[in-house]
Design a protein around this motif. Structure first.
Motif, PDB file in Angstrom:
ATOM      1  N   GLN A 231       0.985  -1.057   0.079  1.00 48.90           N
ATOM      2  CA  GLN A 231      -0.090   0.002  -0.041  1.00 48.90           C
ATOM      3  C   GLN A 231       0.738   1.252   0.017  1.00 48.90           C
ATOM      4  O   GLN A 231       1.674   1.306   0.870  1.00 48.90           O
ATOM      5  N   LEU A 232       0.674   2.180  -0.929  1.00 50.53           N
ATOM      6  CA  LEU A 232       1.194   3.306  -1.168  1.00 50.53           C
ATOM      7  C   LEU A 232       0.377   4.393  -1.014  1.00 50.53           C
ATOM      8  O   LEU A 232      -0.722   4.588  -1.455  1.00 50.53           O
ATOM      9  N   GLY A 233       0.620   5.315   0.055  1.00 50.23           N
ATOM     10  CA  GLY A 233      -0.131   6.531   0.378  1.00 50.23           C
ATOM     11  C   GLY A 233       0.310   7.759  -0.149  1.00 50.23           C
ATOM     12  O   GLY A 233       1.580   7.999  -0.326  1.00 50.23           O
ATOM     13  N   MET A 234      -0.603   8.648  -0.708  1.00 50.70           N
ATOM     14  CA  MET A 234      -0.385   9.953  -1.069  1.00 50.70           C
ATOM     15  C   MET A 234      -0.993  11.188  -0.440  1.00 50.70           C
ATOM     16  O   MET A 234      -2.187  10.956  -0.146  1.00 50.70           O
ATOM     17  N   THR A 235      -0.511  12.023   0.174  1.00 49.45           N
ATOM     18  CA  THR A 235      -1.132  13.318   0.615  1.00 49.45           C
ATOM     19  C   THR A 235      -0.217  14.358   0.674  1.00 49.45           C
ATOM     20  O   THR A 235       0.956  14.095   0.423  1.00 49.45           O
TER      21      THR A 235
ATOM     22  N   ASP B  57      10.975  13.333  -4.705  1.00 47.82           N
ATOM     23  CA  ASP B  57      10.628  12.602  -5.832  1.00 47.82           C
ATOM     24  C   ASP B  57       9.756  11.367  -5.331  1.00 47.82           C
ATOM     25  O   ASP B  57      10.454  10.174  -5.305  1.00 47.82           O
ATOM     26  N   PHE B  58       8.695  11.535  -5.143  1.00 45.42           N
ATOM     27  CA  PHE B  58       7.623  10.492  -4.706  1.00 45.42           C
ATOM     28  C   PHE B  58       7.514   9.355  -5.895  1.00 45.42           C
ATOM     29  O   PHE B  58       7.434   8.278  -5.434  1.00 45.42           O
ATOM     30  N   LEU B  59       7.557   9.830  -7.084  1.00 43.18           N
ATOM     31  CA  LEU B  59       7.745   8.808  -8.183  1.00 43.18           C
ATOM     32  C   LEU B  59       8.718   7.742  -8.118  1.00 43.18           C
ATOM     33  O   LEU B  59       8.512   6.527  -8.092  1.00 43.18           O
ATOM     34  N   ALA B  60      10.107   8.391  -8.001  1.00 41.22           N
ATOM     35  CA  ALA B  60      11.162   7.348  -7.859  1.00 41.22           C
ATOM     36  C   ALA B  60      10.910   6.630  -6.396  1.00 41.22           C
ATOM     37  O   ALA B  60      11.244   5.350  -6.529  1.00 41.22           O
ATOM     38  N   GLN B  61      10.298   7.263  -5.566  1.00 46.01           N
ATOM     39  CA  GLN B  61      10.257   6.417  -4.024  1.00 46.01           C
ATOM     40  C   GLN B  61       9.268   5.170  -4.276  1.00 46.01           C
ATOM     41  O   GLN B  61       9.608   4.262  -3.920  1.00 46.01           O
ATOM     42  N   ALA B  62       8.057   5.596  -5.030  1.00 45.85           N
ATOM     43  CA  ALA B  62       6.904   4.484  -5.287  1.00 45.85           C
ATOM     44  C   ALA B  62       7.510   3.486  -6.352  1.00 45.85           C
ATOM     45  O   ALA B  62       7.527   2.431  -5.959  1.00 45.85           O
ATOM     46  N   THR B  63       8.306   3.789  -7.359  1.00 45.01           N
ATOM     47  CA  THR B  63       8.955   2.861  -8.329  1.00 45.01           C
ATOM     48  C   THR B  63       9.977   1.982  -7.388  1.00 45.01           C
ATOM     49  O   THR B  63       9.849   0.689  -7.923  1.00 45.01           O
ATOM     50  N   GLN B  64      10.803   2.340  -6.621  1.00 45.75           N
ATOM     51  CA  GLN B  64      11.733   1.567  -5.988  1.00 45.75           C
ATOM     52  C   GLN B  64      10.842   0.631  -5.009  1.00 45.75           C
ATOM     53  O   GLN B  64      11.142  -0.644  -5.136  1.00 45.75           O
ATOM     54  N   ALA B  65      10.064   1.106  -4.258  1.00 46.72           N
ATOM     55  CA  ALA B  65       9.115   0.162  -3.502  1.00 46.72           C
ATOM     56  C   ALA B  65       8.359  -0.888  -4.283  1.00 46.72           C
ATOM     57  O   ALA B  65       8.265  -2.278  -3.869  1.00 46.72           O
ATOM     58  N   VAL B  66       7.653  -0.489  -5.538  1.00 38.09           N
ATOM     59  CA  VAL B  66       6.777  -1.496  -6.216  1.00 38.09           C
ATOM     60  C   VAL B  66       7.970  -2.647  -6.639  1.00 38.09           C
ATOM     61  O   VAL B  66       7.711  -3.680  -6.845  1.00 38.09           O
ATOM     62  N   GLU B  67       9.346  -2.139  -7.146  1.00 40.88           N
ATOM     63  CA  GLU B  67      10.088  -3.020  -7.668  1.00 40.88           C
ATOM     64  C   GLU B  67      10.329  -3.966  -6.731  1.00 40.88           C
ATOM     65  O   GLU B  67      10.671  -5.215  -7.095  1.00 40.88           O
ATOM     66  N   ARG B  68      10.818  -3.592  -5.637  1.00 39.56           N
ATOM     67  CA  ARG B  68      11.229  -4.536  -4.420  1.00 39.56           C
ATOM     68  C   ARG B  68      10.107  -5.436  -4.256  1.00 39.56           C
ATOM     69  O   ARG B  68      10.413  -6.449  -3.832  1.00 39.56           O
ATOM     70  N   PHE B  69       8.651  -4.843  -4.012  1.00 39.39           N
ATOM     71  CA  PHE B  69       7.709  -5.604  -3.839  1.00 39.39           C
ATOM     72  C   PHE B  69       7.607  -6.855  -4.758  1.00 39.39           C
ATOM     73  O   PHE B  69       7.292  -8.151  -4.511  1.00 39.39           O
ATOM     74  N   LEU B  70       7.468  -6.512  -5.957  1.00 37.67           N
ATOM     75  CA  LEU B  70       7.260  -7.512  -7.235  1.00 37.67           C
ATOM     76  C   LEU B  70       8.301  -8.295  -7.248  1.00 37.67           C
ATOM     77  O   LEU B  70       8.077  -9.811  -7.455  1.00 37.67           O
TER      78      LEU B  70
END
Length: 301
Positions: free
Chosen positions: A186-190, A286-299
């Motif tokens: 789960q990735l959260g944005m606000t 850079d939340f896109l880079a942070q999210a990309t790294q998290a998704v990559e690790r997860f997958l």
């Protein structure tokens, strides 16, 4: 036991850019998107719900947009089953699914695997509940479950009545067995309060300029009832009131509607912050880079 499929959730407050982030992540990982928004399931509710346009999808397939007509009921249990079908189909095609949206109950129903049961007929209870307005029913729901609902759900009398029937018969959402169907990230944005409020204000006026008032007028002209529109809350309720003459000007409409959206965003933050498993992205960086790294690790993990 078969290994659970992996599901990435992108959640957060209104006006925080969830849809755009979901699209960018889906593009990077070859994924597809399932919307988790209780109002975007309705056909014709576009500007008022912030529904992504064909251009904004950038070719990424989206599911559970425009699946029912105005005035039709659509429960969280129905959403869960439709979302499961869409997610399972994406996984079967060998692609990662992304569940993107801000309706907290919809997100949790899928991510946590809520178990819904049909309420047993109880004419006496139904008669007692039918005698109360939406505000009283929602207060009773909160008292019994400790949960909060989205703006549209808390004003939908018939949905509240059906939910309370389940609660009274021991089918409480907080106590029902949960059977998670997927491994979930789960990735959260606000944004900080001041920034989010500014984004809400700018987006509101942009949608007004794009024809949001005309959208609601057209919905009414094409058969959407005032009760349905008012039950949707926020944009649809306040624009309905404007069309009914309850507001003297567009400026007054936007002032009252902006206040309601800001209050809704605060409730969304409270709802999502209770979930300790959400990775909140740094929207100041850079939340896109942070999210990309998290998704990559997860997958890959």
């Amino acid at each position: 036991m078969a290994e659970q499929g992996k599901l990435v959730v992108v959640l957060g407050t209104t006006a925080c850019g969830k849809s755009g982030l979901g699209v960018e992540l889906a593009l990077r990982f070859g994924g597809e998107i399932v919307s988790a928004d209780s109002r975007q399931v309705y056909r014709g509710l576009d500007l008022g719900t912030g529904k992504v346009t064909a251009e904004e999808t950038k070719g990424v397939p989206h599911y559970l947009l425009d699946v029912v007509s105005p005035n039709e009921s659509y429960s969280v249990a129905q959403f869960q089953q439709d979302a499961y079908a869409a997610i399972d189909g994406i996984l079967a095609r060998g692609k990662p699914p992304f569940l993107v949206g801000g309706t907290g109950l919809y997100v949790r129903a899928v991510a946590e695997g809520y178990t819904f049961q049909e309420a047993r007929p109880d004419p006496a209870l139904r008669a007692r509940l039918e005698g109360q307005d939406a505000a009283a029913l929602y207060a009773l729901f909160q008292q019994k479950t400790g949960l909060t609902l989205s703006e549209s759900e808390r004003h939908n009398r018939q949905r509240l009545i059906r939910t309370l029937e389940k609660v009274y018969h021991g089918d409480s959402l907080t106590e029902a067995p949960r059977h998670p169907r997927y491994q979930v990230l789960q990735l959260g944005m606000t944004y900080p309060r001041e920034v989010l409020n500014q984004r809400i204000e700018e987006r509101l006026w942009r949608r007004i300029d794009d024809g949001m008032i005309e959208e609601v007028a057209n919905l009414r002209a094409n058969g959407a009832t005032d009760a349905f529109l008012e039950g949707l809350g926020l944009e649809y309720r306040h624009i309905l009131w404007y069309l009914q003459g309850k507001y003297e000007s567009v400026d007054q409409l936007c002032e009252e509607l902006g206040r309601a959206i800001r209050q809704f965003a605060k409730r969304q933050v409270s709802w999502f912050k209770r979930d300790k498993d959400v990775l909140w992205l740094d929207t100041g960086g850079d939340f896109l880079a942070q999210a990309t790294q998290a998704v990559e690790r997860f997958l890959q993990g």
